[in-house]
Motif scaffolding. Structure first.
Motif, PDB file in Angstrom:
ATOM      1  N   SER A 452       0.582 -14.105  10.221  1.00 20.28           N
ATOM      2  CA  SER A 452       1.895 -13.465  10.300  1.00 20.28           C
ATOM      3  C   SER A 452       2.530 -13.345   8.919  1.00 20.28           C
ATOM      4  N   LEU A 453       2.423 -14.411   8.129  1.00 21.52           N
ATOM      5  CA  LEU A 453       2.946 -14.386   6.764  1.00 21.52           C
ATOM      6  C   LEU A 453       2.244 -13.320   5.934  1.00 21.52           C
ATOM      7  N   LEU A 454       0.901 -13.327   5.960  1.00 18.00           N
ATOM      8  CA  LEU A 454       0.148 -12.358   5.165  1.00 18.00           C
ATOM      9  C   LEU A 454       0.416 -10.924   5.616  1.00 18.00           C
ATOM     10  N   LYS A 455       0.574 -10.738   6.920  1.00 14.20           N
ATOM     11  CA  LYS A 455       0.857  -9.400   7.431  1.00 14.20           C
ATOM     12  C   LYS A 455       2.190  -8.886   6.909  1.00 14.20           C
ATOM     13  N   ASN A 456       3.176  -9.770   6.821  1.00 11.14           N
ATOM     14  CA  ASN A 456       4.512  -9.377   6.361  1.00 11.14           C
ATOM     15  C   ASN A 456       4.526  -8.992   4.882  1.00 11.14           C
ATOM     16  N   ILE A 457       3.597  -9.528   4.100  1.00 12.55           N
ATOM     17  CA  ILE A 457       3.623  -9.260   2.658  1.00 12.55           C
ATOM     18  C   ILE A 457       2.472  -8.369   2.203  1.00 12.55           C
ATOM     19  N   SER A 458       1.658  -7.882   3.146  1.00 17.53           N
ATOM     20  CA  SER A 458       0.524  -7.035   2.785  1.00 17.53           C
ATOM     21  C   SER A 458       0.927  -5.565   2.837  1.00 17.53           C
ATOM     22  N   CYS A 459       0.020  -4.697   2.408  1.00 18.19           N
ATOM     23  CA  CYS A 459       0.298  -3.261   2.421  1.00 18.19           C
ATOM     24  C   CYS A 459      -1.011  -2.491   2.515  1.00 18.19           C
ATOM     25  N   SER A 460      -0.915  -1.289   3.032  1.00 21.15           N
ATOM     26  CA  SER A 460      -2.042  -0.363   3.035  1.00 21.15           C
ATOM     27  C   SER A 460      -2.069   0.382   1.708  1.00 21.15           C
ATOM     28  N   GLU A 461      -3.121   1.150   1.489  1.00 25.96           N
ATOM     29  CA  GLU A 461      -3.217   1.923   0.252  1.00 25.96           C
ATOM     30  C   GLU A 461      -2.066   2.914   0.147  1.00 25.96           C
ATOM     31  N   ASP A 462      -1.740   3.581   1.239  1.00 27.95           N
ATOM     32  CA  ASP A 462      -0.637   4.548   1.219  1.00 27.95           C
ATOM     33  C   ASP A 462       0.693   3.858   0.943  1.00 27.95           C
ATOM     34  N   ALA A 463       0.897   2.691   1.558  1.00 30.28           N
ATOM     35  CA  ALA A 463       2.144   1.958   1.340  1.00 30.28           C
ATOM     36  C   ALA A 463       2.260   1.492  -0.112  1.00 30.28           C
TER      37      ALA A 463
END
Length: 474
Positions: A452-463
């Motif tokens: 959950s933590l990593l998901k909140n601070i991760s991003c896709s290439e487009d993002a």
């Protein structure tokens, strides 16, 4: 403005506590003890040679066994990356020597740690740092790496020192070469960086950050500190040790001495930088460090604080620049999820994951913002570094020497357990156990919390492109 220093929060680099509550006291003690030492080796900033924070650990819960290791590490101790500092000091030595002002010996050995054919390459000490780290990982997770099952992914940036670090680590790991898949990024000049390139060198690919870094908004605090605390009076003892007393007679020697005095901060900072590199390469307070003695403890602690202050604003605590580390968070999230989903079971017993390790070798600029976005604290436990609070800086937690030395690293080890929670994550900072703030003191934290933590601070290439404006060509 995306990268505005006005967005700094008072607690932002309480993240230097790094999401870790258990070891705060230990960090403070180390910092205070080191601050009392007069040796320049106690104040060499992020060029500090690496030593693990911890080498002995309690056994994991009886029902848990490791199935995957995630690692991102800075390269090991290296030779200087540029020759500018050597060129500058040699020019100063020549000018001062011709005028009879150079008071230090000029033995050739003073430049032995700056060989022109090794700029930016790992020193023998750096190779040993990574080999030893690999050997410790192999020993700590012997069943995982000796089973003969599962692949090992190894990534390194385009810089030779990072690729050398990966190779040294693999030697220490002593894993079956057929299991290792290497991906040494090259990113040809003039091309758009690959997504894998951005996962480790996001700081280079983010256009908005590059504009911020090259601008002068963040430098105001550093200049205020230098004007207040690193002035001619502070530097005078070191300058006199290098150039002697000011000549009393009018003439070229006196004029040159006064010229050097006007450049005292520049000159002493170069000497300090050369001392740092020598300390990293040779692990001793050799020639350039010997310019500073016990009387200069106050001066060298100010030079170190200036560097910490610079990194604090440029690379660490400012909210938006640190968010550019989201590609690395995405990679940690992906590899951890894949390892969980690809766990192979035989007869109800967990045997292995198809991927047992994801190893990455990069830079201090990679680790600093990544550490920050992992988990900022929600309180005001840490006082931000400013020009005004230098006098209270002896107990600061944001100290590059302790947090981001050569070969600094973050590890997340995924465990499969028989009792709930079935998957848990243990986090290490420089090989010392820490508890993510979201884990409420638990060292073996529920994987769902970490995901959950990593998901909140991760991003896709487009993002990432949206966040950064555009990707900077290599």
């Amino acid at each position: 403005m995306l990268f505005s220093i006005t967005r700094i929060r008072a607690h932002s680099f309480a993240a230097v506590l790094l999401f870790f509550s258990p070891c705060v006291g230990e960090l403070v003690r180390d910092v205070c003890d080191n601050q009392q030492e007069a040796s320049p080796l106690s104040h060499v900033g992020t060029k500090n040679p690496y030593t693990p924070r911890q080498t002995a650990y309690d056994e994991p819960p009886a029902s848990c066994r490791p199935i995957h290791v995630n690692l991102v590490s800075r390269h090991g101790s290296r030779y200087a990356t540029k020759d500018k500092q050597v060129v500058r000091i040699k020019q100063v030595m020549q000018e001062a020597g011709d005028a009879g002002l150079w008071k230090l010996t000029q033995a050739a050995s003073w430049f032995s740690d700056f060989p022109e054919d090794r700029w930016g390459r790992l020193a023998a000490s750096g190779i040993a740092e990574l080999e030893n780290m690999g050997a410790r990982m192999s020993g700590n997770f012997q069943k995982l790496f000796s089973s003969g099952n599962g692949s090992i992914s190894v990534q390194a940036t385009k810089k030779q020192r990072c690729q050398q670090s990966a190779e040294a680590f693999i030697r220490g790991l002593q894993a079956d070469a057929s299991r290792i898949k290497t991906d040494f990024d090259t990113c040809p000049l003039g091309t758009t960086p690959s997504w894998k390139h951005s996962q480790l060198r996001f700081f280079e690919d983010c256009e908005k950050y590059q504009r911020f870094k090259d601008g002068d908004a963040w430098q105001a605090e550093l200049k205020n500190f230098e004007n207040s605390f690193v002035n001619e009076t502070c530097l005078s003892k070191v300058m006199q040790r290098i150039f002697g007393e000011i000549p009393t007679e009018e003439g070229k020697s006196r004029d040159l001495w006064l010229n050097f005095q006007n450049r005292s901060l520049e000159i002493v900072r170069v000497v300090y930088a050369l001392c740092q590199t020598q300390a990293s390469v040779s692990r001793t307070a050799s020639e350039w460090c010997s310019v500073f003695n016990a009387d200069d403890r106050d001066t060298i602690t100010r030079l170190e604080y200036g560097e910490d202050l610079e990194m604090y604003y440029e690379k660490g605590v400012i909210e938006q620049p640190s968010h550019m580390a989201c590609p690395l968070a995405s990679d940690f999230l992906k590899t951890m999820s894949v390892a969980k989903d690809e766990t192979i079971a035989e007869g109800g017993a967990i045997e292995f994951s198809r991927s047992i390790a994801s190893l990455r070798f990069a830079h201090a600029e990679t680790l600093m913002p990544f550490v920050h976005i992992l988990e900022p604290l929600n309180g005001s436990l840490f006082t931000p570094l400013t020009a005004e609070n230098y006098d209270a800086s002896g107990q600061r937690l944001w100290r590059g020497q302790r947090l981001f030395p050569m070969a600094c690293n973050v590890q997340m080890i995924l465990y499969k357990c028989e009792a709930a929670p079935l998957y848990r994550v243990r986090t290490l900072l420089n090989e010392g156990e820490v508890s993510l703030n979201a884990c409420h003191g638990e060292v073996y934290c529920d994987l769902g919390v970490v995901q959950s933590l990593l998901k909140n601070i991760s991003c896709s290439e487009d993002a990432f492109v949206q966040k950064c404006g555009s990707r900077v060509a290599c």
